[in-house]
Design an enzyme around this catalytic site. Structure first.
Site: not given
Lengths: 415, 262
Positions: B42, B53
């Site tokens: 990824e 995040d």
């Protein structure tokens, strides 16, 4: 909140958003999967509340007895006279103000917070979070949390914490925890990121009171509905006082909640022009916070709307002397209203706003916040070209006590 | 067969590794992941506002943008990776705005041309699929969807409709890299998801050690590790590849052997 006041016809401008929360191509629900079930719950709960007379009754009761609504509609006679001195003969429209700066907590933000905390309680949530820029929404959120006895965490950019110390202290007095956010430029957008991070980790018990008419559906709709008390009152007061509607309504726009609150009940009055005023900061060719004038459609903070961004879609930092307008986006309904041409959008610089701020202090004995000072700057320009029998209605959405340090600094005064 | 199908057809679980494009020497870091035994990559697309995040990946985004990383650079990193590693599935992961800025069709076309296999977009839920998913499928790219602890049975069909590649189970309600979910809750969720789809189910968020990864791999088709690798880039800069290779190898050993020890 009383929908019967706004006739919704098939071709009405007041019918948005659609069932998916879109205003034309704008709006929507661009959130992470963790938040989706909660957003859908909120929508269901809001639909139920809208149909519930007890909810309306409680909302209206708090607006009247706690917030102090209806706020007055005021004819600014000396400001009008002052403008006419510089206007051509027969020109210089009457300037009227909707006095939302007289609300409890000093700004329009409280209208929305009352509505949202009632929804939070209805949903059984026991903890409140919010983001704030200038601190007005943070103060309003802390206020309703104190009123209803719920714990409250306010995310605020570290830069804004510095420039809005009086409001930080107010929030703390009211029992809120204020978390300074240091990421990015440490202003409103970064505070919103951090609030979203908190929310996604605490979905089970936490309600996020978003302060402007933006974010994922149904926030833009419900914030607009709660803030529409401004326009509904103003419309009725105008008809009562002068027997007709204003020729133009003017409001400042950061995210756009006070503006959509004023405009929405007038959207279907085709003879009433509507003017939103963005923050042009140092100038539109320099650093500013005018997302419509200088941005492009994109996706941020749960909705599609105009954003200040570069060609890669990276969000650029806005600038405005007003912390409340210093945001690189705008509510999606404004993006739509601009594209279909129903509302005209213009901008005022920091300097324009400072001049208007001082003008209102001197002519009317009212110290406005820097946010509505942008609207007043546009009113000054616009009223000069209008006939003397025409009417300008502007929303005085906040008072300026919080801004006196910023203004003093800008004017080179030590206090 | 697609690269995803080849990878997940193997009897052993897959190790899925995330790093942010433009953070450190990305090509060398990617090679280290492959050498260490990563099965799927990824590649994070940096964004100014990574609101899903935690601190580790937030900082990686800022470092990458601070180093001047542009969308064209991310695509070039992907293209070069594909030239060096023809068989490893490559996923672009990030936020909606950089993906749709020049139009979803443009992005899908460019990603396809760069040899990308799938895309994870954090802030486009199934309800807004036409903003990106339609364009991805038209190019034969897999729109990889996320399921979370809050995705109930009622919601799963919507998540799976139009999904491709694998299903990414976000094991904690929260942001990347912080707390880890209880293993029992992961076992239950994976069983539930696998009953609902034929797509492989990979589990991520908060997975940092070979021990955790091995435990999860006993039930899942894949395990995703991100923040722990990104932390190594932060700590070691241009010396990161050695450390990345070492951690990846330990993770890969644990994940690949997980079913054998049952």
């Amino acid at each position: 909140m009383n929908d019967t006041a706004i006739p919704t016809r098939p071709n009405s401008f007041a019918n948005q958003p659609d069932e998916r929360g879109h205003f034309g191509q704008f709006g929507g629900r661009y959130v992470s999967e963790t938040l989706m079930p909660l957003i859908l719950d909120l929508e269901r709960e809001y639909r139920a509340a809208k149909q519930d007379p007890a909810f309306h009754e409680q909302f209206e009761d708090l607006l009247e007895h706690y917030v102090g609504r209806p706020s007055p509609l005021y004819y600014a006679e000396r400001l009008t006279e002052e403008l006419r001195k510089d206007a051509p003969a027969g020109k210089g429209a009457q300037v009227w103000f909707k006095r939302d700066e007289l609300n409890h907590t000093g700004a329009h933000k409280i209208n929305n917070c009352i509505g949202q905390i009632l929804l939070a309680i209805r949903m059984g949530k026991t903890r409140i979070i919010a983001e704030t820029g200038a601190g007005q929404h943070g103060v309003a959120t802390a206020t309703v949390c104190a009123r209803f006895g719920l714990p409250c965490v306010i995310y605020m950019g570290a830069t804004d914490v510095e420039r809005q110390q009086p409001n930080v202290f107010r929030m703390k007095l009211l029992g809120a925890e204020v978390v300074p956010v240091k990421a990015g430029a440490a202003t409103l957008k970064d505070a919103m990121n951090e609030a979203l991070r908190d929310w996604v980790a605490n979905v089970h018990d936490t309600f996020y009171i978003i302060g402007t008419a933006a974010g994922p559906h149904p926030y833009p709709e419900l914030v607009r509905d709660f803030q529409s008390a401004i326009g509904r009152e103003a419309r009725a007061q105008m008809l009562d006082r002068v027997g007709r509607l204003p020729d133009i309504c003017v409001a400042a726009i950061g995210g756009g909640s006070n503006a959509i609150g004023l405009f929405h009940p007038f959207l279907d009055d085709k003879d009433v022009a509507l003017l939103g005023v963005e923050a042009a900061g140092y100038g539109l060719d320099k650093e500013h916070a005018a997302s419509l004038a200088g941005g492009a459609p994109g996706i941020l903070h749960g909705n599609k709307t105009y954003l200040l961004q570069d060609e890669d879609g990276q969000i650029t930092e806005g600038h405005s002397i007003s912390a409340g307008l210093d945001y690189p986006g705008i509510g999606p309904e404004h993006a739509w209203l601009r594209d279909i041409g129903r509302v005209e959008y213009t901008s005022a610089t920091d300097r324009d706003a400072l001049d208007a701020f001082q003008l209102l202090c001197r002519t009317e004995g009212i110290i406005p916040a820097l946010e509505p000072s942008h609207a007043i700057a546009a009113v000054v320009k616009r009223a000069m070209d209008m006939d003397a029998d025409q009417i300008v209605l502007a929303n005085l959405c906040g008072r300026g006590d919080k801004d006196i340090f910023t203004v003093a600094k800008a004017l080179g005064v030590d206090i | 067969m697609s690269r995803f199908e080849d990878t997940f057809a193997k009897p052993r679980p897959a190790l899925v590794c995330f790093i942010t494009a433009g953070d450190g020497d990305t090509a060398a870091n990617l090679d280290a992941l492959v050498e260490g035994g990563a099965d799927v990559i990824e590649l994070g697309m940096p964004f100014t506002d990574p609101m899903a995040d935690g601190p580790a990946i937030q900082l990686a985004n800022l470092r990458a943008l601070g180093a001047g990383t542009r969308t064209a650079d991310v695509l070039a990193i992907a293209r070069d990776f594909r030239a060096r590693h023809p068989d490893i599935p490559l996923v672009l992961m990030g936020y909606a705005n950089p993906m749709v800025r020049r139009g979803a069709d443009w992005f899908a076309r460019e990603a396809k041309a760069a040899g990308v296999d799938g895309v994870i977009c954090v802030d486009i839920p199934p309800e807004e699929d036409d903003s990106l998913g339609t364009a991805l499928r038209a190019e034969g790219l897999a729109p990889i969807r996320l399921a979370t602890p809050t995705s109930d049975a009622k919601r799963l069909p919507a998540i799976l409709d139009g999904a491709g590649g694998f299903l990414y189970y976000v094991s904690v309600a929260g942001i990347t890299g912080l707390q880890q979910a209880a293993q029992a809750s992961i076992d239950d969720a994976v069983a539930r998801l696998k009953a609902a789809t034929d797509l492989p189910v990979c589990v991520g968020f908060g997975v940092r050690t070979p021990e955790q990864a091995g435990e999860i791999a006993r039930v899942a088709d894949g395990v995703v590790v991100g923040s722990a690798l990104v932390d190594l880039v932060a700590k070691h800069g241009h010396d990161a590849p050695t450390h990345i290779r070492e951690l990846t190898a330990a993770l890969a050993d644990a994940v690949h052997a997980a079913r054998e020890t049952v």
